[in-house]
Write a protein that holds these residues in place. Sequence first.
Motif, mmCIF file in Angstrom:
data_model
loop_
_atom_site.group_PDB
_atom_site.id
_atom_site.type_symbol
_atom_site.label_atom_id
_atom_site.label_comp_id
_atom_site.label_asym_id
_atom_site.label_seq_id
_atom_site.Cartn_x
_atom_site.Cartn_y
_atom_site.Cartn_z
ATOM 1 N N HIS A 145 -6.237 -2.464 -5.734
ATOM 2 C CA HIS A 145 -7.348 -1.661 -5.227
ATOM 3 C C HIS A 145 -7.139 -1.208 -3.780
ATOM 4 O O HIS A 145 -7.621 -0.145 -3.387
ATOM 5 C CB HIS A 145 -8.665 -2.448 -5.325
ATOM 6 N N ARG A 146 -6.455 -2.015 -2.964
ATOM 7 C CA ARG A 146 -6.223 -1.637 -1.569
ATOM 8 C C ARG A 146 -4.801 -2.063 -1.180
ATOM 9 O O ARG A 146 -4.600 -3.106 -0.545
ATOM 10 C CB ARG A 146 -7.258 -2.279 -0.653
ATOM 11 N N GLY B 30 -14.362 -4.442 2.839
ATOM 12 C CA GLY B 30 -13.354 -4.057 1.861
ATOM 13 C C GLY B 30 -13.691 -4.611 0.487
ATOM 14 O O GLY B 30 -14.761 -5.193 0.278
ATOM 15 N N ASN C 7 -2.889 -1.090 1.059
ATOM 16 C CA ASN C 7 -2.576 -1.118 2.498
ATOM 17 C C ASN C 7 -3.328 -2.205 3.252
ATOM 18 O O ASN C 7 -3.399 -2.182 4.486
ATOM 19 C CB ASN C 7 -2.878 0.237 3.131
ATOM 20 N N LEU C 8 -3.906 -3.187 2.552
ATOM 21 C CA LEU C 8 -4.619 -4.287 3.226
ATOM 22 C C LEU C 8 -3.672 -5.007 4.175
ATOM 23 O O LEU C 8 -2.459 -5.085 3.936
ATOM 24 C CB LEU C 8 -5.210 -5.247 2.192
ATOM 25 N N ARG D 291 -7.883 -4.126 8.075
ATOM 26 C CA ARG D 291 -8.177 -3.921 6.648
ATOM 27 C C ARG D 291 -8.206 -5.290 5.979
ATOM 28 O O ARG D 291 -7.283 -5.693 5.281
ATOM 29 C CB ARG D 291 -7.142 -2.989 6.025
#
Length: 349
Positions: free
Chosen positions: A255-256, A233, A258-259, A201
């Motif tokens: 926004h993410r 991503g 779990n990157l 990710r």
Amino acid sequence: MSITAAPEATHDAAHDPMRDSAEHPTLAHVAALAGVSSATASRVLNGSARVSPTARQQVRDAVDRLGYVRQRAARAVDRRPRSVAAVVCEPNARLFADPFYSRVLAGASAAFAERDMPMLLAAGERPASLQRYLSSGHIDGVLLIYCRSSHPLVVTLPALGVPVTLIGRPLQGSSLSYVDADNRGGARQAVEYLARTGRRRIVTIAGPPDVSAGVDRLAGFREGLERAGLEPGPIAYGDFTRPAGVHAMTRLLDHRPNLDAVFCASDLMAVGALHALRQSGRRVPEDVALVGFDDLPLAAFTQPPLTTIKQPVEEIGAAAARQLLAQMSGEPWDEPPVLPTTLVRRQSA
């Protein structure tokens, strides 16, 4: 912006002043293509403020399309030494805060010194007044360092017959000489490395979209994801500074959350990203791997030390200086304009 067409000529086409503009463009051709008077076109090229922004852009577009170059007046015999100028196309604060510029200038200055050529330094914050000085005959050549595509000196100095070499690939099609690092290949290498170490990710803090380094590093990031078979991503943009890295990293985490890896388009933005990751409770590299770009001296002293893409900064400055000197003397230039980059592995990824 569209260019206003010149009024249709009423005389015989054989005497059309635009007919031979592709071969020998003149100020009249520039004015005709821009839809302005020759006096207005001349004022634009001379840096006058008494021109509307619309007319100014139309003249610059016409100069760029025609490849117009004004013949410089013969130098007066005054026994003064020849000299060159290096223009950093960023505000003064960036010039003295970002160690990249001091390194590239050191490389250029050393190459000029080998030819006993003095190098003046200027910031491009006031392009109109700077243009008047650089085209007045006091300077024999100019290095433009990472100018944005909209910066007027990129068009007007060559049009005025001033030898110019860019540090940083010109974004738009241009015949100007330049030297750059392999930004695209370096970014691709960073992403492929992250993928090989098990990261899936991967996001990026990209550079400005109107600077070739930002554009090319983002393109390389996307190529790296594609080669690794990973989905793209979210992308945050910054201006290569530490505060931009803090802000962009915070947005990416929103926004993410779990990157698991971040590629930053500069080391300073990576330092800012490292701070934001710590503030959010993420461990580097256990939770999130981090890779920068530049290999500035500070990269070895962050906690943890920063994995990064090394570009040969001093060599870029020296190569650009040699290319400008060759252009000034009419010598051929056959060295490659793009220098290789390499991955430097440390503890952040």
